[in-house]
Structure formats: structure tokens, C-alpha cells
Design a protein around this motif. Sequence first.
Motif, PDB file in Angstrom:
ATOM      1  N   GLN A 213      -2.248 -12.499  -8.705  1.00  0.00           N
ATOM      2  CA  GLN A 213      -1.294 -11.829  -7.826  1.00  0.00           C
ATOM      3  C   GLN A 213      -1.953 -10.689  -7.058  1.00  0.00           C
ATOM      4  OE1 GLN A 213       1.574 -10.884 -10.884  1.00  0.00           O
ATOM      5  NE2 GLN A 213       2.990 -12.432 -10.146  1.00  0.00           N
ATOM      6  N   LEU A 214      -2.800  -9.935  -7.742  1.00  0.00           N
ATOM      7  CA  LEU A 214      -3.515  -8.845  -7.078  1.00  0.00           C
ATOM      8  C   LEU A 214      -4.460  -9.377  -6.008  1.00  0.00           C
ATOM      9  CD1 LEU A 214      -4.282  -6.618 -10.178  1.00  0.00           C
ATOM     10  CD2 LEU A 214      -2.796  -6.000  -8.252  1.00  0.00           C
TER      11      LEU A 214
ATOM     12  N   GLU B 100      -3.312  -8.008   2.576  1.00  0.00           N
ATOM     13  CA  GLU B 100      -3.404  -6.665   3.147  1.00  0.00           C
ATOM     14  C   GLU B 100      -4.792  -6.356   3.701  1.00  0.00           C
ATOM     15  OE1 GLU B 100      -1.904  -3.642   0.508  1.00  0.00           O
ATOM     16  OE2 GLU B 100      -0.076  -4.780   0.099  1.00  0.00           O
ATOM     17  N   GLY B 101      -5.715  -7.302   3.561  1.00  0.00           N
ATOM     18  CA  GLY B 101      -7.064  -7.090   4.064  1.00  0.00           C
ATOM     19  C   GLY B 101      -7.819  -6.014   3.301  1.00  0.00           C
TER      20      GLY B 101
ATOM     21  N   THR C  73      -9.137  -4.833  -1.099  1.00  0.00           N
ATOM     22  CA  THR C  73      -9.692  -5.372  -2.341  1.00  0.00           C
ATOM     23  C   THR C  73      -8.754  -5.083  -3.511  1.00  0.00           C
ATOM     24  OG1 THR C  73     -10.854  -3.321  -2.888  1.00  0.00           O
ATOM     25  CG2 THR C  73     -12.045  -4.941  -1.525  1.00  0.00           C
ATOM     26  N   VAL C  74      -8.945  -5.828  -4.581  1.00  0.00           N
ATOM     27  CA  VAL C  74      -8.189  -5.575  -5.808  1.00  0.00           C
ATOM     28  C   VAL C  74      -8.491  -4.156  -6.297  1.00  0.00           C
ATOM     29  CG1 VAL C  74      -7.943  -6.249  -8.237  1.00  0.00           C
ATOM     30  CG2 VAL C  74      -8.027  -8.002  -6.455  1.00  0.00           C
ATOM     31  N   GLU C  75      -9.757  -3.760  -6.240  1.00  0.00           N
ATOM     32  CA  GLU C  75     -10.138  -2.415  -6.673  1.00  0.00           C
ATOM     33  C   GLU C  75      -9.365  -1.350  -5.889  1.00  0.00           C
ATOM     34  OE1 GLU C  75     -14.094  -0.983  -5.553  1.00  0.00           O
ATOM     35  OE2 GLU C  75     -14.282  -0.224  -7.603  1.00  0.00           O
ATOM     36  N   HIS C  76      -9.224  -1.532  -4.582  1.00  0.00           N
ATOM     37  CA  HIS C  76      -8.479  -0.574  -3.762  1.00  0.00           C
ATOM     38  C   HIS C  76      -7.008  -0.530  -4.165  1.00  0.00           C
ATOM     39  CE1 HIS C  76      -7.348   1.788  -0.257  1.00  0.00           C
ATOM     40  NE2 HIS C  76      -6.327   0.967  -0.154  1.00  0.00           N
ATOM     41  N   LEU C  77      -6.401  -1.677  -4.398  1.00  0.00           N
ATOM     42  CA  LEU C  77      -4.995  -1.714  -4.809  1.00  0.00           C
ATOM     43  C   LEU C  77      -4.784  -0.957  -6.120  1.00  0.00           C
ATOM     44  CD1 LEU C  77      -3.964  -5.421  -4.100  1.00  0.00           C
ATOM     45  CD2 LEU C  77      -3.374  -3.384  -2.759  1.00  0.00           C
ATOM     46  N   ILE C  78      -5.678  -1.173  -7.072  1.00  0.00           N
ATOM     47  CA  ILE C  78      -5.548  -0.513  -8.376  1.00  0.00           C
ATOM     48  C   ILE C  78      -5.771   0.994  -8.242  1.00  0.00           C
ATOM     49  CG2 ILE C  78      -6.542  -0.331 -10.687  1.00  0.00           C
ATOM     50  CD1 ILE C  78      -6.973  -3.404 -10.522  1.00  0.00           C
ATOM     51  N   ALA C  79      -6.766   1.392  -7.443  1.00  0.00           N
ATOM     52  CA  ALA C  79      -7.020   2.823  -7.235  1.00  0.00           C
ATOM     53  C   ALA C  79      -5.823   3.489  -6.555  1.00  0.00           C
ATOM     54  CB  ALA C  79      -8.284   3.026  -6.404  1.00  0.00           C
ATOM     55  N   GLU C  80      -5.222   2.803  -5.596  1.00  0.00           N
ATOM     56  CA  GLU C  80      -4.041   3.331  -4.905  1.00  0.00           C
ATOM     57  C   GLU C  80      -2.874   3.496  -5.885  1.00  0.00           C
ATOM     58  OE1 GLU C  80      -1.657   0.893  -1.933  1.00  0.00           O
ATOM     59  OE2 GLU C  80      -2.842   2.215  -0.646  1.00  0.00           O
ATOM     60  N   ALA C  81      -2.678   2.513  -6.748  1.00  0.00           N
ATOM     61  CA  ALA C  81      -1.608   2.588  -7.749  1.00  0.00           C
ATOM     62  C   ALA C  81      -1.854   3.748  -8.718  1.00  0.00           C
ATOM     63  CB  ALA C  81      -1.496   1.269  -8.512  1.00  0.00           C
ATOM     64  N   ALA C  82      -3.110   3.967  -9.090  1.00  0.00           N
ATOM     65  CA  ALA C  82      -3.446   5.074  -9.987  1.00  0.00           C
ATOM     66  C   ALA C  82      -3.167   6.417  -9.314  1.00  0.00           C
ATOM     67  CB  ALA C  82      -4.907   4.979 -10.423  1.00  0.00           C
ATOM     68  N   ARG C  83      -3.538   6.549  -8.039  1.00  0.00           N
ATOM     69  CA  ARG C  83      -3.252   7.791  -7.311  1.00  0.00           C
ATOM     70  C   ARG C  83      -1.749   8.035  -7.231  1.00  0.00           C
ATOM     71  NH1 ARG C  83      -7.772   6.176  -4.422  1.00  0.00           N
ATOM     72  NH2 ARG C  83      -6.545   4.971  -2.938  1.00  0.00           N
ATOM     73  N   ASP C  84      -0.993   6.994  -6.931  1.00  0.00           N
ATOM     74  CA  ASP C  84       0.469   7.130  -6.865  1.00  0.00           C
ATOM     75  C   ASP C  84       1.037   7.561  -8.215  1.00  0.00           C
ATOM     76  OD1 ASP C  84       0.379   6.374  -4.210  1.00  0.00           O
ATOM     77  OD2 ASP C  84       1.096   4.320  -4.581  1.00  0.00           O
ATOM     78  N   ALA C  85       0.535   6.979  -9.288  1.00  0.00           N
ATOM     79  CA  ALA C  85       1.019   7.325 -10.628  1.00  0.00           C
ATOM     80  C   ALA C  85       0.684   8.776 -10.966  1.00  0.00           C
ATOM     81  CB  ALA C  85       0.404   6.386 -11.672  1.00  0.00           C
ATOM     82  N   ALA C  86      -0.492   9.236 -10.587  1.00  0.00           N
ATOM     83  CA  ALA C  86      -0.899  10.611 -10.880  1.00  0.00           C
ATOM     84  C   ALA C  86      -0.048  11.626 -10.124  1.00  0.00           C
ATOM     85  CB  ALA C  86      -2.372  10.810 -10.538  1.00  0.00           C
ATOM     86  N   ARG C  87       0.479  11.238  -8.958  1.00  0.00           N
ATOM     87  CA  ARG C  87       1.318  12.135  -8.157  1.00  0.00           C
ATOM     88  C   ARG C  87       2.797  12.043  -8.510  1.00  0.00           C
ATOM     89  NH1 ARG C  87      -2.184  10.355  -3.656  1.00  0.00           N
ATOM     90  NH2 ARG C  87      -0.674   8.719  -3.316  1.00  0.00           N
ATOM     91  N   ASP C  88       3.151  11.155  -9.408  1.00  0.00           N
ATOM     92  CA  ASP C  88       4.559  10.952  -9.761  1.00  0.00           C
ATOM     93  C   ASP C  88       5.152  12.254 -10.287  1.00  0.00           C
ATOM     94  OD1 ASP C  88       7.010  10.263 -10.978  1.00  0.00           O
ATOM     95  OD2 ASP C  88       6.289   8.260 -11.445  1.00  0.00           O
ATOM     96  N   PRO C  89       6.177  12.787  -9.628  1.00  0.00           N
ATOM     97  CA  PRO C  89       6.752  14.067 -10.050  1.00  0.00           C
ATOM     98  C   PRO C  89       7.352  14.031 -11.453  1.00  0.00           C
ATOM     99  CG  PRO C  89       8.096  13.065  -8.328  1.00  0.00           C
ATOM    100  CD  PRO C  89       6.849  12.227  -8.471  1.00  0.00           C
ATOM    101  N   ARG C  90       7.660  12.862 -11.958  1.00  0.00           N
ATOM    102  CA  ARG C  90       8.197  12.778 -13.323  1.00  0.00           C
ATOM    103  C   ARG C  90       7.156  13.171 -14.353  1.00  0.00           C
ATOM    104  NH1 ARG C  90      10.116   6.747 -13.142  1.00  0.00           N
ATOM    105  NH2 ARG C  90       8.122   6.689 -12.082  1.00  0.00           N
TER     106      ARG C  90
END
Length: 54
Positions: A16-17, A24-25, A27-44
Motif C-alpha cells: 500500500q505504501l 504521489e511521485g 518514496t516509501v521512506e518519504h511517506l514514513i518520514a512525513e507521517a513521523a513528523r506529523d505524529a511528533a507535532r500532534d498537539p495531543r
Amino acid sequence: MPKSVNLEVDDQLYAQLQQRAAAEGTTVEHLIAEAARDAARDPRLEDATYRAAP
């Protein structure tokens, strides 16, 4: 300095990744890094207590 992280995912999730990355043109590595950044910024997480894994 960037850090490397090893992550195991099952075959279905990896497929799926790969499909999303291709669509999206990127890489899988970029998608995972983006998800990690989003998780780190999660206000919860602002008041979360972090514990070391057993």
C-alpha cells in the motif's frame, strides 16, 4: 544529523505504501518520514508522559 530507523511492516502495508508513493511521485521512506513528523507535532502529545520501552 539524520538518524536511521529500522521498521518492520507486513507485506500488505508495504504494498500500500509503494502504491501511494508511486501515485504521489515520492518514496516509501518519504511517506514514513512525513507521517513521523506529523505524529511528533500532534498537539495531543504535548502533555504525554514518555516511558522507555520494556
